[in-house]
Design an enzyme around this catalytic site. Sequence first.
Site, PDB file in Angstrom:
ATOM      1  N   GLU A 111      23.813  91.414  70.509  1.00 17.92           N
ATOM      2  CA  GLU A 111      23.843  89.988  70.178  1.00 17.92           C
ATOM      3  C   GLU A 111      24.763  89.299  71.177  1.00 17.92           C
ATOM      4  O   GLU A 111      25.912  89.708  71.374  1.00 17.92           O
ATOM      5  CB  GLU A 111      24.336  89.791  68.735  1.00 17.92           C
ATOM      6  CG  GLU A 111      24.309  88.331  68.325  1.00 17.92           C
ATOM      7  CD  GLU A 111      24.065  88.101  66.826  1.00 17.92           C
ATOM      8  OE1 GLU A 111      23.764  89.072  66.111  1.00 17.92           O
ATOM      9  OE2 GLU A 111      24.163  86.943  66.403  1.00 17.92           O
TER      10      GLU A 111
ATOM     11  N   GLU B 229      27.005  82.662  57.806  1.00 19.74           N
ATOM     12  CA  GLU B 229      25.679  82.681  58.436  1.00 19.74           C
ATOM     13  C   GLU B 229      24.746  83.652  57.704  1.00 19.74           C
ATOM     14  O   GLU B 229      24.138  84.533  58.296  1.00 19.74           O
ATOM     15  CB  GLU B 229      25.800  83.022  59.930  1.00 19.74           C
ATOM     16  CG  GLU B 229      26.641  81.978  60.667  1.00 19.74           C
ATOM     17  CD  GLU B 229      26.734  82.178  62.172  1.00 19.74           C
ATOM     18  OE1 GLU B 229      26.689  83.335  62.624  1.00 19.74           O
ATOM     19  OE2 GLU B 229      26.863  81.156  62.879  1.00 19.74           O
TER      20      GLU B 229
ATOM     21  N   ARG C 271      36.902  88.383  58.880  1.00 18.24           N
ATOM     22  CA  ARG C 271      36.732  87.209  59.747  1.00 18.24           C
ATOM     23  C   ARG C 271      36.768  85.890  58.972  1.00 18.24           C
ATOM     24  O   ARG C 271      36.255  85.803  57.851  1.00 18.24           O
ATOM     25  CB  ARG C 271      35.420  87.316  60.537  1.00 18.24           C
ATOM     26  CG  ARG C 271      35.420  88.490  61.491  1.00 18.24           C
ATOM     27  CD  ARG C 271      34.077  88.627  62.167  1.00 18.24           C
ATOM     28  NE  ARG C 271      33.930  87.821  63.355  1.00 18.24           N
ATOM     29  CZ  ARG C 271      32.876  87.063  63.623  1.00 18.24           C
ATOM     30  NH1 ARG C 271      31.895  86.928  62.762  1.00 18.24           N
ATOM     31  NH2 ARG C 271      32.796  86.410  64.762  1.00 18.24           N
TER      32      ARG C 271
ATOM     33  N   GLU D  59      28.967  83.240  75.807  1.00 16.54           N
ATOM     34  CA  GLU D  59      27.801  82.693  75.115  1.00 16.54           C
ATOM     35  C   GLU D  59      27.538  81.225  75.457  1.00 16.54           C
ATOM     36  O   GLU D  59      26.410  80.842  75.747  1.00 16.54           O
ATOM     37  CB  GLU D  59      28.001  82.859  73.602  1.00 16.54           C
ATOM     38  CG  GLU D  59      26.886  82.268  72.772  1.00 16.54           C
ATOM     39  CD  GLU D  59      27.099  82.495  71.269  1.00 16.54           C
ATOM     40  OE1 GLU D  59      28.081  83.159  70.892  1.00 16.54           O
ATOM     41  OE2 GLU D  59      26.266  81.998  70.491  1.00 16.54           O
TER      42      GLU D  59
ATOM     43  N   ASN E  76      27.153  91.229  62.559  1.00 23.47           N
ATOM     44  CA  ASN E  76      25.944  91.055  61.750  1.00 23.47           C
ATOM     45  C   ASN E  76      25.371  92.456  61.568  1.00 23.47           C
ATOM     46  O   ASN E  76      24.766  93.015  62.474  1.00 23.47           O
ATOM     47  CB  ASN E  76      24.921  90.161  62.466  1.00 23.47           C
ATOM     48  CG  ASN E  76      25.388  88.718  62.511  1.00 23.47           C
ATOM     49  OD1 ASN E  76      26.028  88.229  61.585  1.00 23.47           O
ATOM     50  ND2 ASN E  76      25.072  88.028  63.601  1.00 23.47           N
TER      51      ASN E  76
ATOM     52  N   LYS F  84      38.800  82.754  64.913  1.00 23.69           N
ATOM     53  CA  LYS F  84      38.319  82.335  66.233  1.00 23.69           C
ATOM     54  C   LYS F  84      39.281  81.311  66.837  1.00 23.69           C
ATOM     55  O   LYS F  84      39.888  80.522  66.103  1.00 23.69           O
ATOM     56  CB  LYS F  84      36.919  81.724  66.128  1.00 23.69           C
ATOM     57  CG  LYS F  84      35.820  82.768  65.926  1.00 23.69           C
ATOM     58  CD  LYS F  84      34.418  82.174  66.120  1.00 23.69           C
ATOM     59  CE  LYS F  84      33.362  83.253  65.875  1.00 23.69           C
ATOM     60  NZ  LYS F  84      31.971  82.781  66.074  1.00 23.69           N
TER      61      LYS F  84
ATOM     62  N   ARG G 199      32.135  70.977  59.730  1.00 21.23           N
ATOM     63  CA  ARG G 199      32.250  72.411  60.003  1.00 21.23           C
ATOM     64  C   ARG G 199      33.630  72.776  60.547  1.00 21.23           C
ATOM     65  O   ARG G 199      34.146  73.852  60.267  1.00 21.23           O
ATOM     66  CB  ARG G 199      31.140  72.815  60.986  1.00 21.23           C
ATOM     67  CG  ARG G 199      31.268  74.231  61.463  1.00 21.23           C
ATOM     68  CD  ARG G 199      29.999  74.675  62.147  1.00 21.23           C
ATOM     69  NE  ARG G 199      30.253  75.855  62.973  1.00 21.23           N
ATOM     70  CZ  ARG G 199      29.337  76.458  63.709  1.00 21.23           C
ATOM     71  NH1 ARG G 199      28.096  75.977  63.737  1.00 21.23           N
ATOM     72  NH2 ARG G 199      29.641  77.521  64.422  1.00 21.23           N
TER      73      ARG G 199
ATOM     74  N   TRP H  19      23.204  73.190  61.610  1.00 18.42           N
ATOM     75  CA  TRP H  19      24.398  73.973  61.920  1.00 18.42           C
ATOM     76  C   TRP H  19      25.707  73.192  61.935  1.00 18.42           C
ATOM     77  O   TRP H  19      26.777  73.765  62.168  1.00 18.42           O
ATOM     78  CB  TRP H  19      24.211  74.675  63.277  1.00 18.42           C
ATOM     79  CG  TRP H  19      23.054  75.615  63.251  1.00 18.42           C
ATOM     80  CD1 TRP H  19      21.776  75.357  63.655  1.00 18.42           C
ATOM     81  CD2 TRP H  19      23.043  76.967  62.779  1.00 18.42           C
ATOM     82  NE1 TRP H  19      20.975  76.463  63.462  1.00 18.42           N
ATOM     83  CE2 TRP H  19      21.739  77.471  62.932  1.00 18.42           C
ATOM     84  CE3 TRP H  19      24.026  77.802  62.240  1.00 18.42           C
ATOM     85  CZ2 TRP H  19      21.374  78.763  62.560  1.00 18.42           C
ATOM     86  CZ3 TRP H  19      23.676  79.093  61.877  1.00 18.42           C
ATOM     87  CH2 TRP H  19      22.364  79.558  62.035  1.00 18.42           C
TER      88      TRP H  19
ATOM     89  N   ASP I 278      33.138  77.168  67.620  1.00 21.75           N
ATOM     90  CA  ASP I 278      32.516  78.418  68.036  1.00 21.75           C
ATOM     91  C   ASP I 278      32.501  78.603  69.556  1.00 21.75           C
ATOM     92  O   ASP I 278      31.462  78.411  70.181  1.00 21.75           O
ATOM     93  CB  ASP I 278      31.077  78.447  67.503  1.00 21.75           C
ATOM     94  CG  ASP I 278      30.483  79.830  67.540  1.00 21.75           C
ATOM     95  OD1 ASP I 278      31.208  80.775  67.876  1.00 21.75           O
ATOM     96  OD2 ASP I 278      29.291  79.961  67.231  1.00 21.75           O
TER      97      ASP I 278
HETATM   98  C1  LIG Z   1      27.545  87.588  65.628  1.00 22.66           C
HETATM   99  O1  LIG Z   1      27.031  86.330  65.326  1.00 22.66           O
HETATM  100  C2  LIG Z   1      27.474  85.249  66.087  1.00 22.66           C
HETATM  101  C3  LIG Z   1      26.310  84.417  66.629  1.00 22.66           C
HETATM  102  O2  LIG Z   1      25.450  85.167  67.417  1.00 22.66           O
HETATM  103  C4  LIG Z   1      26.882  83.337  67.487  1.00 22.66           C
HETATM  104  O3  LIG Z   1      25.895  82.475  67.977  1.00 22.66           O
HETATM  105  C5  LIG Z   1      27.882  82.541  66.758  1.00 22.66           C
HETATM  106  O4  LIG Z   1      28.541  81.968  67.768  1.00 22.66           O
HETATM  107  O5  LIG Z   1      28.840  83.310  66.089  1.00 22.66           O
HETATM  108  C6  LIG Z   1      28.386  84.350  65.288  1.00 22.66           C
HETATM  109  C7  LIG Z   1      29.621  85.073  64.781  1.00 22.66           C
HETATM  110  O6  LIG Z   1      30.645  84.979  65.423  1.00 22.66           O
HETATM  111  O7  LIG Z   1      29.551  85.714  63.742  1.00 22.66           O
END
Ligand SMILES: CO[C@H]1[C@H](O)[C@@H](O)[C@H](O)O[C@@H]1C(=O)O
Length: 690
Positions: A170, A297, A330, A404, A213, A371, A347, A552, A376
């Site tokens: 991923e 998610e 997390r 990403e 995931n 994070k 968000r 989202w 994100d």
């Molecule tokens: C692993 O899933 C990722 C997902 O792909 C990503 O697009 C998003 O940024 O964050 C998620 C996360 O951090 O859980």
Amino acid sequence: MQRLSNHDKVYKCWLRYAAVTDPEKLQDYRKWCGELVSPAAAGVVLESAVEELQQGILSMIGMGPQNSQSPSASHYILLGTRGQSKAIDEALSSLSASSADSYILKTLPLDGRKCLLAAGRSDRGTLYAAFHLLRLMQMGSTLEDLDIQESPLNGLRMINQWDNMDGSIERGYAGQSIFYENNRIISDLSRIKDYARLLSSTGINGISINNVNVHHHETLLITQPQLSEVARVAEVLRKYGIVTFLSVNFASPMQVGGLLTADPLDEEVRTWWKNAVKEIYRVIPDFGGFLVKADSESRPGPFTYGRNHVDGANMLAEALQPYGGTVIWRCFVYNCQQDWRDRSTDRARAAYDHFTPLDGGFHDNVILQIKNGPMDFQVREPVSPLFGALPSTNQVLELQIAQEYTGQARHVCYLVPQWKEVLEFDTFARGEGSDVAKVVSGSLFGGKLGGIAAVSNIGNDANWTGHVLAQANLYGFGRLSWNPQLTSEQIAREWIYLTFGTEPKLVEVILNILLNSWQTYENYTAPLGVGWMVNPDHHYGPNVDGYEYSRWGTYHFADRDGIGVDRTVKSGTGYTAQYPKPHADRYESPDTCPDELLLFFHHVPYTHKLRSGKTVIQHIYDTHFAGAEQAASFLESWLTLEGSMDAQQFENVRGRLQEQAQHALEWRDQINTYFFRKSGIADEHGRTIY
Ligand SMILES: CO[C@H]1[C@H](O)[C@@H](O)[C@H](O)O[C@@H]1C(=O)O
């Protein structure tokens, strides 16, 4: 499936151990490295240190050291840990730091000979000392008069693989997984060994080996027969001082155990986890623990049962506690079923809103993984206000090495400067000077566990990271998690020396590209902290409204009058109040909000004047023209390096920079045209906007 072809050699990256050509250095190194004294019955980690020194030295100076248990040469390397020799114990007693991973590299006269002591508080520390010595030699440093003491500022320095058992990754952009194929753990572990060496040489000491995931096959990793396969991988990693973790599926008791619930307060569920953990430790006695993405998610979690994250995390923590294991839970929890018309759900607020009320409730073998930003991994975000708001909870910072949203493996974007800004951000939690680095290391609040984790960017590509220059991010993460005080430039220089050599022109060109790459990427992509503006799903390439009407929660709200998200207390979502003063005040007013974050916090007209004196719209045009030019200049300067490195490496970067330069034009034009059309305001400089 992408496979290495026979002529693709696997790159050694910063462990290339190139032959030393300078005659003086060669003489110096040969003098010091003729003999390696190390204890006889060493454990697996010390054995790795010896092997690495043997091979590295042989490769660099054309002769490997003689292995012995007592010295006979005039100069020798003495390797070891506590209790293995009087000299080592004496030297270690002068180490001021308390970490077991700390070490000493020191030259001293000993019994009429000259000794180069490489000694750690633990076997792992000793391995780090060996890697440090090899690094010094690769960089051409002299070995006379060494007197180095090193100790990591973070306990946990961890990599998260987002690898799936079908071999996909991923957000992976460098080929397939080196851990799995065809829903099994890979049979040939040699690539994993090399990865372990690369990681360990930068100080990484933990890794979770599957995607957060956790799908069907990966859910089974915690049970037999897959567990014994995980143990094979753990054995390889262990030799390099790296502890193995698994990402687990919160619904495992149902999916694997056949129970009707995964309720964390259900006795049967709790017993199921305890038994599962017992079996894991029977097979992998030094197993690290679980990484958990829950209620995020669409992943299962305690919310389904009306329970909270404390209930969920503590249940797993209790199962792991007898064995010394850890739960890394997390905080990436938010509502991913939003409606763009709803301006009150934000968000950015989610992690703080979910987790601050739970502070103090988690067991002491739980760590919350946060994070860096509230959204994100965008090119620019404020620092998550959660750091500093959980004084009674262990915390780990989560970064993403995989780019990403920052060009994937196709654009160069050296992220160490971004990470440093995060680590240096002052939370003011204990007054001025309470920076994120101190929060996550545990030193600010006295937390028992802490550190930094990051999502890896490697795959089975011959060069590991797709883009050769993206190796600098992997290297940089390791070095920074060991010592957040290193500068971005120091780290970049080291990486360049180790990977390409020390030729001044080459160093200057690559350094210039790396150090300017983040700013450049920001310039031609999403402006002023607004984020997203990418194609949905794969997240590569410009699409201003790509996420604007989806579920989202990632909107910029551009209309004909203005752009940005109002997150103020006065008229918006109130997110600014999650920060302490003075940040809360600074972000609340558009007059004091830093330009680069303006649109993250405010919705303003295109004619709004930034602190820089430019209007928002003119800033958008100017940065996009400038960014595209900078990207073109990266390619131009790279071309001057032809012939000064391995041709395959040169070509790899040339091709990527070419794509980047072209793609930056696409970004420039899409963004400029969109905002020209929306605002109706022309560029002051009359440049072409399509
Ligand atoms: C692993 O899933 C990722 C997902 O792909 C990503 O697009 C998003 O940024 O964050 C998620 C996360 O951090 O859980």
